[in-house]
Each structure stands twice: as structure tokens, then as C-alpha cells.
Design an enzyme around this catalytic site. Structure first.
Site, mmCIF file in Angstrom:
data_model
loop_
_atom_site.group_PDB
_atom_site.id
_atom_site.type_symbol
_atom_site.label_atom_id
_atom_site.label_comp_id
_atom_site.label_asym_id
_atom_site.label_seq_id
_atom_site.Cartn_x
_atom_site.Cartn_y
_atom_site.Cartn_z
ATOM 1 N N LYS A 1 0.808 -1.204 0.000
ATOM 2 C CA LYS A 1 0.000 0.000 0.000
ATOM 3 C C LYS A 1 0.851 1.268 0.000
ATOM 4 O O LYS A 1 0.609 2.177 -0.807
ATOM 5 C CB LYS A 1 -0.902 -0.016 1.242
ATOM 6 N N THR A 2 1.842 1.290 0.865
ATOM 7 C CA THR A 2 2.674 2.494 0.950
ATOM 8 C C THR A 2 3.387 2.737 -0.368
ATOM 9 O O THR A 2 3.519 3.874 -0.825
ATOM 10 C CB THR A 2 3.705 2.347 2.087
ATOM 11 N N ASP B 1 -4.394 8.148 3.991
ATOM 12 C CA ASP B 1 -4.005 6.798 4.359
ATOM 13 C C ASP B 1 -4.844 6.319 5.548
ATOM 14 O O ASP B 1 -5.343 7.126 6.322
ATOM 15 C CB ASP B 1 -2.515 6.794 4.726
ATOM 16 N N GLU B 2 -4.962 5.014 5.683
ATOM 17 C CA GLU B 2 -5.705 4.418 6.811
ATOM 18 C C GLU B 2 -7.104 5.014 6.932
ATOM 19 O O GLU B 2 -7.559 5.373 8.017
ATOM 20 C CB GLU B 2 -4.937 4.633 8.128
ATOM 21 N N GLN C 1 -8.801 -3.909 8.986
ATOM 22 C CA GLN C 1 -7.790 -3.490 9.952
ATOM 23 C C GLN C 1 -8.235 -2.273 10.748
ATOM 24 O O GLN C 1 -7.418 -1.545 11.296
ATOM 25 C CB GLN C 1 -6.469 -3.207 9.230
ATOM 26 N N ARG D 1 0.784 -9.756 10.793
ATOM 27 C CA ARG D 1 2.093 -9.104 10.958
ATOM 28 C C ARG D 1 3.226 -10.076 10.680
ATOM 29 O O ARG D 1 4.368 -9.682 10.523
ATOM 30 C CB ARG D 1 2.287 -8.564 12.383
#
Length: 771
Positions: free
Chosen positions: A39-40, A222-223, A253, A602
Site C-alpha cells: 500500500k505504501t 491513508d488508513e 484493519q 504481521r
DNA sequence: TGGAGCGTAATTTTT
DNA sequence: TTACGCTCCA
């Protein structure tokens, strides 16, 4: 100039959906990014691509939630050879900048102070006093939560009052009003204000919206799943004209619902923007197939989500291991032993992370690691800027910048002790209240008030101190910090403390001097005001250092956004994960599941999930039931290992039968927690009559937690209305009763003491038997 | 002014 | 168990 040389280079190593997200130009775009899906990379490439194709960097605004994410994004965009002049900020930092621009429109004066949560709570306590709300009616932290919720929804005190139907909500509304009054007097804002006030200004001033839409022509957020209502509105307004809003995030998330994040913001994005292009990033570059499969199965049980099929071209890898222990200590020790073993075989400590639902679980783990000499780091709370000595030092500077900041003034008046005790302060406040003048002004005019005579000398030397610091502050920020330390006597006090063998808190304040120097070097136009405002937005989350060469311990919340080769997720027990409060309130069990999902995803190579059948909870040994989530993540990607002592009666080894296959050659057996919902139900019914083996018991407890009270619970016959006797409060009546993870909670109403909630197992309460 | 002693309550915490 | 806030006393 570009590191790629030409535009096509930006796209070279992207997969198809990633490329689509990067190439999308105008109009709303939603990027649903699964964990580990790059994503980043997409965001930074997209920003770079916009610049390469003609959008001036200063016309792009990227918004994140954490400073760390903002720094990372800025760094990566700059590494692509663009980014100079681009706005990359957290929502809150953006709020500060806009508030400074709006000024009076947002009811703030230059030099305004940002109160962090501690400051804010203190002011709320003062507000409660003013509003005449005793702490027995409304706990200050509850009031704070209520006010925060209101602010996130842009509700004023009057609006909260109008909506409040419960008594404590009414009280909260009055506290809210008094609190706002105090903030206003002190030219201060809290974290929520940084959003609320910006949102309100945008709502009320179309001209400002227009201006900002011209300034920022492309928005990257973002997020997005973590946005609350205020943030949603800010994003909406800032893209109202051009509609170039690119939201990235993952509903699966979303773990901050309890802080006001509204999952609907991302779920309804396509309703808000019917012409939105939606891109799903489903290819995972992080985890093995097995880890991915377990996590996918788990999250599939949620309803409020956007379906995604996570996949990887990588190896299936080792199965996820599900470990069962007799006791929490055994769990910690097994993990310690495993880490030691693997480290001896060449894995660096920094490859490992241990996640837990509540901080309280870290202690046992720490002990186990320490016993083996394994270095570890806890990503929590030794919050630098929350340390007393740091806050003391900053308080001096705050008073210099914002003389109305009474909170800071009161903090430093007698820190370090200079004989201005509570009595004097009390009198000062009385005079300030009576004359309706700011506290600092009273200090300046001390001679006009005879009742303050005894303190005159001390107050005047204090004012003199402030003036000297102020003079130093005119030079540089670094000097200002140094002046505070030297002139106030703080340094001397800390020095003395260190010499007496105390903590080296002097080192911390010296760190602050370094921070000031660094700020002065980096900032374009350093001011003390900006330094303080920036410092107020630094959190301990920013201090998480994954490369410290140590095993990382953290809560599941802190784990979001990170990844580790080897992950241990402990305490998968009913009442812990899902947490009992979520169970009790019947609240968001789905958020608990997402939390678990975040933890699982993770892991890159190895994932261990574990639970114990007994655990010390607040010093009391309690039986624990396995988490209902364990039954949901099963499948052939998970194998179970049982570390329970065979001679302990309730923890017999798995019996060999059709239903219980023998362990394979590695000693693993599948746990039938892996059954589907239906299968389990059937099996339970079939087997309840002959409860023989340990896993059956476990399943029964899960079952009991779901359906109601266990038949074997001593509280099985307690109902709402049952009369009980409390050792202290006397006779009361059960209002509600709910089991959860080996603990039964009940709320009981007493004639004299009102309603109170108890954990029955821990409380001196018994049922009142008819005689 | 500070410390001892007691009672109370107990998720998570991007800013 | 532990942490915090309060009261009381030296």
C-alpha cells in the site's frame, strides 16, 4: 532528476492493480489494501507519478494518522526524487497548521497551547468542580471520553445536552460546557479540537473551502478506515470541488472504533462517491500461504467488511502453531525458550515480536525473557514527552509563549519547590476567580492584594525568573530550554536526585535540549510556538524501533503497520481476545476479530498463537477458556501442540479416536477447534453428555460464554432480580449478569450505594437464600 | 512538604 | 498485582 529517469520506471515493479491505482488520475479513488499488499508503495508512487506528469508537488496533500507514517511517506517520496513542497501531515498536524491560518475563525489566538490527554483530563477535573459535578456521579475519564465523542461528532455542549437522556450524559454536557470555557480562557485546544474546529470552519466558510481546494488539488488519505466523523468531513471538504480524493485503507484493519473511528466512512465510500474507482490490492508480499490462510479464514467471519481474497505466490511455509498451556507462565517460558533456541541457530532477536491484547500481559513475558538474558523492547508508554521532568520544563516555555496557559503556570509555580505551597496557590486562584483576571496578571499585581502579602517576595522572584527565561528565549529555542533548566533550579534538583542514586532524569531533559537543537536546524522558520505545538503531537508510538536488535513486545494495537519474521500472539482466551468488555457490552466483537487479524498478518514466516487454561489475573488465578477465534482460524494451515502437563487431571492428553487423530510424527495433533461452526455445534451436543477430554471442556466453556452461563458456574441460577448480599454494601438486587472468560460480571443495585459492577468471582457477594 | 497507609479500580490509546 | 489518589501525620 528522477531516480527512474522516465515515468515508466515508476510502474516497472508494480502489479496490475497497483499500477491502476498509481495511474488513476482525476476523480475519487478507493484503494482497498490488504495487509502486506504494498500500500505504501502505491501511495508514494502515485504521488510521484502525479508530480512527474505535471502536478506541482505543493498541490498535493497527503494525510496520515501517525507522525511515523508521515515521516516514512515523506522520506520515500523524496527518495523518488520528488516531494519537495508536498504537504505530508498527520490529520492533527494539518489541523495545527490550518488553525494557525484561520486564527479567530477557529477561536484561537496566536501562541495557542495544545493540551495532550493528561492536560485535558486535568482541565476536565477543574471543569467538573466548576460545573458542580462530583466524581462519584461521573468519573473524570468517563467525562473525557464523552466529551471526546461529542467533539468527534462536532457536537457542541448544547447539542450534547439536548441529546442526553441519561443522567451522566447530562452531567457530561455541563462539564463539557465548563471545559470549553476553560480552554477558551487559556487559549488552549485539545487533540479533538484540532479536528473539530477545522471541520467547523470548513463547514461554515465555503470561501475557505474553495481556497483550500485550489491549493490542494490532489488528496491522498491513508488508513481511511480509521477516520472519525470530523476527519471524514475534513477530507470531504478538502476535496469537495475537484473530487480528487484517493483513500487507502482496509476495513479489516479498523481497530480504533472505540476511539470514534467510523468504519462506515470506508464501507460507504462508493455511496459518497458513486463514480469512485475501486482498486483491490489482494496480492500479499509479506506472509507465507499458511499464515495468510489462517488469517483469511478468521476474518471471513466478519460481516462488516469488503470482501478480499488474499493470495500469495510465495511458499505455503510452516503451518501456524497453536499452543496450549496449563498456565500463563508456561506460555511465557516456552516462548522464551523458543526464541533462545532459534537465536542460537542464527536468528537475530529483532526477528521476533510478541503481541498481546492488554499491557498487563507483558510482565510475565518480560520476566521469562529476562531470565534467559534475551534483550527485549517494549513499544509502550515510557512516553518521553509525558515524563514529569519533560513536562515541567516545557511548562515554563508554554507560559512564555501563552501567558494564559494557567495549567502550565500552576504546574511550574512551585516546581521545583520554592515555597509557594498549596495554600498560597489556593489564595491566588481565589483572587483570580473573584477579579476574573488571568492568574499571571494576579501575580504581576500581587502588591494590590493584601491577603497575598506573605507570598509577595517569593512570587516576585518567580516573576523575575520568568522574565529572565523570556529574555533568553528571544535568542534561540535551544537557549530557551537551557535557560529554563539552569535558572529555574530544575537542573540542580535533578542533579541532586541523580547523585542520590535516583533515576537519571537529567539525561532526559538534556535529550530535550537536543530535540530543540534538531528542530532549529531542520525547521524553515523555527519559532518557540511551533516547537511546542510540534512537541505536543509527538507520541510514544513514534518511538517504536523495529531494528533495535531486540525482541519486540507490544499490544495488538501498537502492532498495526509493522511486520516481523516470527510472531507470537499470546493470550487467545475468551475474555482477553475477544476482550471481556467487548463481550459484555455485546459490542463490537468484530473489532476484536479484526484486532486478531491484524496480529496474525504481521507475521512473515512463522506464527505462533497460544492460550493458557489458567492465568493470573490481577493476582488471582483464574480458569481461562480458549478464544472463540481459535475455532475460526483453523484448517490445515494450523496445527496444535499441547504443552499441558499430562498428569494434571483436567488437561489429559488428546485421546486417540476417529474424532481425535493421533499425533503425527512431529508430535502435533489437530485441535478440533478447527471445526466449522455447524460441526462444532453438533459435536458439542453429541458429546456434552460424556464430557471426558480436556478439549471438550474447553469447548464447553466457549459454548457457555456464547450462550449464557455455564451450567457448572456457581452463578448459574443468578438472574436479573436475584437478591444478593454484599459484605460491605449490604443487600442488593442483580440488574444484569454476564459471564465472560472465566469471570462473571454483574451489576448490582444497592439501596444506599446505587448501582455497582462486580466480578463475582472476586467479590464478597453471595446469593441471599430464602429462609 | 513529603511520605506512609488505605481504598479503589482495572482494554486498547494513531494525536 | 499494581497504580493512583486521597487523607493523615511527623
Amino acid at each position: 532528476m528522477s531516480v527512474f529517469g522516465d515515468v515508466s520506471g515508476i510502474l516497472a515493479d508494480l502489479n496490475e492493480p497497483q499500477r491502476r491505482a498509481v495511474l488513476h488520475r482525476d476523480g475519487p479513488l478507493l484503494v482497498l489494501a490488504g495487509p502486506g499488499s504494498g500500500k505504501t508503495r502505491v501511495i508514494t508512487r502515485r504521488a510521484a507519478h502525479l508530480v512527474y506528469t505535471g502536478v506541482p508537488a505543493r498541490n498535493i496533500l497527503a494525510i496520515t494518522f501517525t507522525n511515523k507514517a508521515a515521516d516514512e511517506m515523506r522520506r520515500r517520496i523524496e527518495a523518488l526524487g520528488v516531494g519537495r513542497g508536498m504537504w505530508v501531515h498527520t490529520f492533527h498536524a494539518l489541523g495545527v497548521r490550518l488553525l494557525r491560518e484561520f486564527g479567530p475563525l477557529a477561536r484561537v489566538q496566536p501562541g495557542f497551547t495544545i493540551y495532550d490527554e493528561n492536560d485535558s483530563l486535568r482541565v476536565i477535573k477543574q471543569a467538573m468542580e466548576l460545573a458542580g459535578v462530583p466524581e462519584t456521579v461521573l468519573r473524570p475519564d468517563r467525562a473525557a471520553a464523552e466529551i471526546s465523542r461529542a467533539k468527534n461528532r462536532l457536537e457542541t455542549p448544547a447539542e450534547l445536552a439536548a441529546r442526553a437522556d441519561r443522567f451522566d450524559e447530562q452531567a457530561a454536557a455541563r462539564v463539557y460546557a465548563a471545559y470549553e470555557e476553560l480552554l477558551q480562557q487559556r487559549n488552549a485546544v485539545d487533540f479533538d479540537d484540532l479536528l473539530m474546529r477545522v471541520a467547523l470552519v470548513l463547514q461554515e466558510h465555503p470561501d475557505i473551502v474553495e481556497r483550500l481546494n485550489l491549493r490542494f488539488r490532489y488528496l491522498l488519505i491513508d488508513e481511511y478506515q480509521d477516520t472519525n466523523h470530523a476527519q471524514y468531513l475534513i477530507a470531504h471538504h478538502l476535496s469537495a470541488h475537484h473530487r480528487n480524493i484517493c483513500a487507502t485503507g482496509d476495513p479489516d484493519q479498523s481497530i480504533y472504533g472505540w476511539r470514534g473511528a467510523d468504519l462506515n466512512n470506508i464501507l460507504d465510500f462508493e455511496k459518497d462517491y458513486p463514480d469512485a474507482v475501486v482498486v483491490r490490492l489482494e496480492q500479499n508480499y509479506r506472509s507465507t500461504g499458511a499464515i495468510l490462510q489462517a488469517a483469511s479464514r478468521l476474518i471471513a467471519a466478519n460481516r462488516r467488511r469488503k470482501h478480499k481474497d488474499l493470495w500469495t505466490t510465495g511458499p505455503v511455509g510452516e503451518p501456524v502453531r497453536l499452543w496450549r498451556f496449563d498456565e500463563g507462565r508456561a506460555e511465557a517460558e516456552r516462548i522464551g525458550a523458543t526464541i533462545a533456541e532459534w537465536h542460537a541457530r542464527g536468528r537475530p532477536y529483532s526477528d521476533f515480536a510478541i503481541f498481546y491484547r492488554v499491557n498487563a500481559l507483558s510482565r510475565g513475558l518480560e520476566e521469562a525473557l529476562r531470565a534467559r538474558g534475551i534483550p527485549y523492547q517494549i513499544a509502550r508508554g515510557v512516553e518521553f514527552y509525558n515524563r514529569k521532568e519533560i513536562k515541567d520544563t516545557l511548562a515554563y516555555l508554554r507560559v512564555i509563549v501563552n501567558p494564559a496557559d494557567e495549567l502550565a503556570l500552576r504546574r511550574i509555580l512551585n516546581t521545583p519547590p520554592r515555597g509557594i505551597g498549596p495554600k498560597t496557590i489556593q489564595r491566588l486562584l481565589e483572587v483570580a476567580g473573584r477579579t476574573e483576571r488571568p492568574l499571571l496578571e494576579i501575580l504581576r499585581r500581587i502588591r494590590e492584594f493584601p491577603e497575598l502579602q506573605p507570598a509577595t517576595g517569593k512570587i516576585e522572584s518567580f516573576l523575575n525568573l520568568l522574565d529572565r527565561i523570556k529574555a533568553a528565549a528571544a535568542g534561540s529555542i535551544t537557549r530557551a530550554v537551557g535557560a529554563v533548566l539552569e535558572l529555574s533550579g530544575l537542573e540542580a534538583a535533578l542533579e541532586e536526585e541523580r547523585e542520590e542514586g535516583g533515576e537519571d532524569r537529567l539525561a532526559n531533559v538534556q535529550e530535550l535540549v537536543t530535540a530543540a537543537r534538531r528542530y532549529e536546524e531542520e525547521a524553515e522558520e523555527p519559532t518557540l510556538e511551533e516547537f511546542l505545538q510540534r512537541v505536543a503531537l509527538v507520541s510514544d508510538q513514534d518511538a517504536v524501533d523495529e531494528t533495535a536488535g531486540a525482541v519486540m513486545l507490544m499490544t495488538l494495537h501498537a502492532a498495526k503497520g509493522l511486520e516481523f519474521p516470527v510472531v507470537f500472539l499470546v493470550g487467545l482466551e475468551q475474555g482477553l481476545l475477544p476482550h471481556e468488555n467487548a463481550l459484555r457490552e455485546g459490542l463490537d466483537i468484530e473489532e476484536e476479530r479484526r484486532l486478531c487479524f491484524v496480529g496474525l498478518t504481521r507475521a512473515r514466516e512463522h506464527l505462533f498463537v497460544s492460550y493458557a487454561r489458567e492465568r493470573l489475573v490481577r493476582g488471582v488465578r483464574l480458569p481461562r477458556a480458549p478464544s472463540q477465534f481459535l475455532g475460526e482460524l483453523g484448517g490445515d494451515a494450523v496445527i496444535s501442540e499441547d504443552f499441558c502437563e499430562p498428569w494434571r487431571p483436567p488437561a489429559r492428553r488428546w485421546r486417540e479416536s476417529a474424532e481425535h487423530p493421533a499425533p503425527d510424527q512431529d508430535g502435533f495433533v489437530p485441535l478440533d477447534d478447527q471445526l466449522s461452526e455447524d460441526e462444532r455445534g453438533m459435536r458439542l451436543r453429541r458429546r456434552r453428555r460424556t464430557c471426558e477430554s480436556a478439549d471438550e471442556e474447553d469447548l464447553n466453556i466457549i459454548d457457555a460464554a456464547r450462550e449464557g452461563l455455564s451450567e457448572t458456574s456457581p452463578y448459574a441460577d443468578w438472574r436479573a432480580g436475584t437478591l444478593v448480599q454484599h459484605e460491605q454494601y449490604g443487600i442488593g438486587q442483580v440488574v444484569w449478569i454476564r459471564p465472560g472468560g472465566g469471570q462473571t460480571r454483574a451489576s448490582i443495585r444497592f439501596a444506599r450505594y446505587g448501582e455497582k459492577t462486580f466480578i463475582l468471582e472476586l467479590s464478597p457477594i453471595r446469593k441471599l437464600e430464602r429462609s
